[in-house]
Motif scaffolding. Structure first.
Motif, PDB file in Angstrom:
ATOM      1  N   PRO A 119       0.830  -1.209   0.000  1.00 36.06           N
ATOM      2  CA  PRO A 119       0.000   0.000   0.000  1.00 36.06           C
ATOM      3  C   PRO A 119       0.865   1.260   0.000  1.00 36.06           C
ATOM      4  CG  PRO A 119      -0.776  -1.565   1.651  1.00 36.06           C
ATOM      5  CD  PRO A 119       0.544  -2.069   1.166  1.00 36.06           C
ATOM      6  N   VAL A 120       0.568   2.152  -0.912  1.00 38.82           N
ATOM      7  CA  VAL A 120       1.272   3.430  -0.996  1.00 38.82           C
ATOM      8  C   VAL A 120       0.444   4.539  -0.355  1.00 38.82           C
ATOM      9  CG1 VAL A 120       2.268   5.139  -2.564  1.00 38.82           C
ATOM     10  CG2 VAL A 120       2.492   2.705  -3.079  1.00 38.82           C
ATOM     11  N   TYR A 121      -0.815   4.584  -0.710  1.00 35.63           N
ATOM     12  CA  TYR A 121      -1.704   5.575  -0.108  1.00 35.63           C
ATOM     13  C   TYR A 121      -3.053   4.919   0.158  1.00 35.63           C
ATOM     14  CZ  TYR A 121      -4.761   9.569   0.578  1.00 35.63           C
ATOM     15  OH  TYR A 121      -5.676  10.443   1.086  1.00 35.63           O
ATOM     16  N   ARG A 122      -3.318   4.715   1.453  1.00 34.10           N
ATOM     17  CA  ARG A 122      -4.632   4.262   1.893  1.00 34.10           C
ATOM     18  C   ARG A 122      -4.921   4.963   3.214  1.00 34.10           C
ATOM     19  NH1 ARG A 122      -5.888  -2.123   0.802  1.00 34.10           N
ATOM     20  NH2 ARG A 122      -5.238  -2.227  -1.387  1.00 34.10           N
ATOM     21  N   THR A 170     -13.063   8.226   4.383  1.00 34.64           N
ATOM     22  CA  THR A 170     -12.057   7.746   3.424  1.00 34.64           C
ATOM     23  C   THR A 170     -12.673   6.903   2.331  1.00 34.64           C
ATOM     24  OG1 THR A 170     -11.590   5.776   4.762  1.00 34.64           O
ATOM     25  CG2 THR A 170     -10.278   7.750   5.212  1.00 34.64           C
ATOM     26  N   GLY A 171     -13.954   6.534   2.474  1.00 32.03           N
ATOM     27  CA  GLY A 171     -14.610   5.798   1.399  1.00 32.03           C
ATOM     28  C   GLY A 171     -14.728   6.599   0.120  1.00 32.03           C
ATOM     29  N   HIS A 172     -14.580   7.922   0.209  1.00 35.47           N
ATOM     30  CA  HIS A 172     -14.597   8.773  -0.986  1.00 35.47           C
ATOM     31  C   HIS A 172     -13.214   8.917  -1.612  1.00 35.47           C
ATOM     32  CE1 HIS A 172     -18.746   9.962  -0.444  1.00 35.47           C
ATOM     33  NE2 HIS A 172     -18.517  10.390   0.782  1.00 35.47           N
ATOM     34  N   LEU A 173     -12.177   8.484  -0.905  1.00 31.90           N
ATOM     35  CA  LEU A 173     -10.810   8.756  -1.359  1.00 31.90           C
ATOM     36  C   LEU A 173     -10.259   7.602  -2.197  1.00 31.90           C
ATOM     37  CD1 LEU A 173      -9.321  10.229   1.952  1.00 31.90           C
ATOM     38  CD2 LEU A 173     -10.337  11.454   0.021  1.00 31.90           C
ATOM     39  N   PRO A 174      -9.343   7.916  -3.120  1.00 30.86           N
ATOM     40  CA  PRO A 174      -8.711   6.853  -3.915  1.00 30.86           C
ATOM     41  C   PRO A 174      -7.676   6.102  -3.091  1.00 30.86           C
ATOM     42  CG  PRO A 174      -7.760   8.965  -4.484  1.00 30.86           C
ATOM     43  CD  PRO A 174      -8.891   9.264  -3.529  1.00 30.86           C
ATOM     44  N   ASN A 231      -7.129   2.902  -7.509  1.00 33.52           N
ATOM     45  CA  ASN A 231      -8.562   2.617  -7.443  1.00 33.52           C
ATOM     46  C   ASN A 231      -9.292   3.886  -7.026  1.00 33.52           C
ATOM     47  OD1 ASN A 231      -8.473  -0.186  -8.067  1.00 33.52           O
ATOM     48  ND2 ASN A 231      -7.705  -0.587  -5.996  1.00 33.52           N
ATOM     49  N   MET A 232     -10.243   4.288  -7.808  1.00 33.58           N
ATOM     50  CA  MET A 232     -10.998   5.507  -7.549  1.00 33.58           C
ATOM     51  C   MET A 232     -12.476   5.165  -7.369  1.00 33.58           C
ATOM     52  SD  MET A 232     -11.244   8.770  -7.164  1.00 33.58           S
ATOM     53  CE  MET A 232      -9.731   9.481  -7.804  1.00 33.58           C
ATOM     54  N   PRO A 233     -13.015   5.311  -6.161  1.00 29.41           N
ATOM     55  CA  PRO A 233     -14.450   5.053  -5.974  1.00 29.41           C
ATOM     56  C   PRO A 233     -15.269   6.150  -6.649  1.00 29.41           C
ATOM     57  CG  PRO A 233     -13.472   5.896  -3.950  1.00 29.41           C
ATOM     58  CD  PRO A 233     -12.342   5.672  -4.895  1.00 29.41           C
ATOM     59  N   LEU A 234     -16.302   5.751  -7.354  1.00 30.14           N
ATOM     60  CA  LEU A 234     -17.148   6.712  -8.064  1.00 30.14           C
ATOM     61  C   LEU A 234     -18.547   6.783  -7.464  1.00 30.14           C
ATOM     62  CD1 LEU A 234     -16.080   5.978 -11.748  1.00 30.14           C
ATOM     63  CD2 LEU A 234     -15.253   7.777 -10.218  1.00 30.14           C
ATOM     64  N   PHE A 235     -19.184   5.652  -7.279  1.00 29.00           N
ATOM     65  CA  PHE A 235     -20.541   5.660  -6.737  1.00 29.00           C
ATOM     66  C   PHE A 235     -20.799   4.342  -6.018  1.00 29.00           C
ATOM     67  CE2 PHE A 235     -25.158   4.814  -7.226  1.00 29.00           C
ATOM     68  CZ  PHE A 235     -25.623   5.872  -6.467  1.00 29.00           C
ATOM     69  N   ALA A 236     -21.311   4.453  -4.793  1.00 28.37           N
ATOM     70  CA  ALA A 236     -21.582   3.260  -3.988  1.00 28.37           C
ATOM     71  C   ALA A 236     -23.019   3.236  -3.490  1.00 28.37           C
ATOM     72  CB  ALA A 236     -20.625   3.181  -2.809  1.00 28.37           C
ATOM     73  N   GLY A 237     -23.896   3.936  -4.178  1.00 24.59           N
ATOM     74  CA  GLY A 237     -25.307   3.908  -3.799  1.00 24.59           C
ATOM     75  C   GLY A 237     -25.625   4.645  -2.514  1.00 24.59           C
ATOM     76  N   GLY A 238     -24.769   5.573  -2.084  1.00 24.17           N
ATOM     77  CA  GLY A 238     -24.995   6.297  -0.836  1.00 24.17           C
ATOM     78  C   GLY A 238     -24.488   5.589   0.400  1.00 24.17           C
TER      79      GLY A 238
END
Length: 423
Positions: free
Chosen positions: A83-86, A253-257, A290-297
């Motif tokens: 892991p580099v950035y989490r 952090t769920g919004h972060l890559p 990995n870039m989160p885009l949409f998780a249904g709220g």
């Protein structure tokens, strides 16, 4: 067994303490797991398969020709991921430390509570023994008075009323002795449950040492300030509040890559159906984003949940402060006014003892009746019983006040133990 020995035995045998220590071990492992998430992850996978391939294709004449072929394929993959950035991992590590602080405070709280429980059980057993001795003395005295009343009646100078009064007092004394025996047995079993061993003889309280002893003197504000800094209950609630605060940050952090460094080596053979006899060696090194885009709220919901949990933790901390303040005030009054009550009861016991002497002399002179002597004896017993109870309650309040404020639990146990008679 003295109080110090009972406390040391309970430290090793009490199931609640062992459970709290296990919870602390769980917290240590939770920290190690959070650290491990930030280290490189190495994985190896391998497979070997038996393949049945049917290949149909047209020949040069345009006719379909089917060729069946059986062969074995295999592959092996070695993957290294760092892991580099989490952001969630760094927050999770800090959260694990706070959770470890919470269970550590819980362990301290149980240790403080154990000191109070052992002291209370030990002194309750001493109180029951004192009450039993007083009850037996009262029964013996009443028996003597009953015999005297019967002799006086035979001699012609007594009354039947004196005999009935003495008999009624004796019957009540026998009933009280039976009740105190039950209390004594319960107190003994309560202490035996804590130390997990039979308890036969205890070191009694040394009244001379107790009279010369003075506990630590602090104002109630000093006790409250000490509790704010050292109380295990407050530290536990503060740690829970920090865990809840970090949970909000972790949910966001769920919004972060995320960014990982990946190195992979793959060796495969006969896995290509067009050329089954071929083999490949593939080496890959690079970065994976990995870039989160949409998780249904889902992420927004977890953030709102974490905020609500933080509010809950904050209010529980405030409730704990208020409740602790009330209990500290109560125990402070028990300590500050307990000594005055003991002095008053000591004087009451001396007066009751003198009343018994005076009543006996007056009875011999014909100015008092046998009932007056019985009443004086009963008043003396009540005064001595209340005095013993006040002394033990005072000592328990001293230990409990130290425990509530997060003071030196070993020191408070040793201080009370020093007031006991040496074996």
């Amino acid at each position: 067994m003295d109080l110090q020995q009972a406390y040391q035995a309970a430290l090793q045998q009490d199931a609640t303490i062992r459970a709290a220590r296990a919870a602390a071990d769980v917290g240590d492992e939770r920290v190690e797991q959070a650290k491990a998430m930030r280290y490189p992850n190495v994985a190896f996978s391998a497979a070997r398969n038996r393949n049945d391939l049917s290949n149909t294709q047209r020949n040069v004449l345009g006719r379909s020709v089917t060729v069946d072929e059986n062969y074995t394929s295999h592959n092996a993959t070695l993957t290294l991921r760092q892991p580099v950035y989490r952001k969630s991992l760094s927050v999770g590590l800090e959260q694990a430390h706070q959770m470890r602080a919470e269970v550590g405070a819980q362990l301290d709280r149980e240790l403080q509570s154990l000191g109070v429980r052992v002291t209370d059980a030990y002194l309750q057993l001493l109180l029951a023994q004192d009450q039993l001795a007083l009850a037996r003395a009262q029964k013996n005295t009443t028996t003597t008075q009953l015999d005297a009343a019967r002799k006086l009646l035979v001699a012609g100078s007594g009354t039947r009323t004196d005999i009935d009064e003495a008999q009624a007092r004796l019957d009540m004394a026998v009933a009280q002795e039976l009740e105190i025996r039950q209390q004594l047995d319960y107190a003994r079993r309560q202490l035996e449950t804590l130390v997990n061993q039979p308890v036969e003889t205890l070191s009694p309280l040394d009244e001379a040492k107790f009279a010369a002893w003075t506990p630590e003197q602090r104002s109630v504000q000093d006790w409250l300030a000490l509790a704010e800094d050292s109380s295990p209950e407050i530290r536990q609630q503060k740690a829970r509040l920090d865990v809840a605060r970090l949970e909000i940050e972790k949910a966001r952090t769920g919004h972060l890559p995320t960014l990982d460094a990946v190195a992979q080596w793959t060796r495969s053979g006969s896995e290509n159906v067009t050329t089954p006899s071929s083999s490949y060696t593939n080496r890959v090194i690079g970065l994976q984003l990995n870039m989160p885009l949409f998780a249904g709220g889902y992420v927004n919901s977890t953030v709102r949940q974490a905020v609500a949990e933080q509010v809950q933790a904050r209010e529980l901390l405030e409730a704990a402060r208020r409740d602790l303040s009330l209990r500290i005030h109560t125990e402070f009054r028990g300590v500050s006014e307990g000594r005055l009550r003991i002095l008053a009861l000591e004087q009451a016991a001396r007066s009751a003892t003198q009343l018994v002497v005076s009543s006996r002399r007056s009875f011999e002179g014909g100015a008092r009746t046998l009932v007056d002597i019985l009443n004086a004896e009963q008043q003396k017993e009540l005064a001595l019983r209340d005095l013993a109870r006040a002394r033990y309650t005072y000592l328990v309040s001293c230990v409990r006040l130290q425990a509530l404020a997060g003071g030196d639990r070993d020191g408070s146990i040793a201080a009370v133990n020093a007031l006991l008679k040496a074996p």
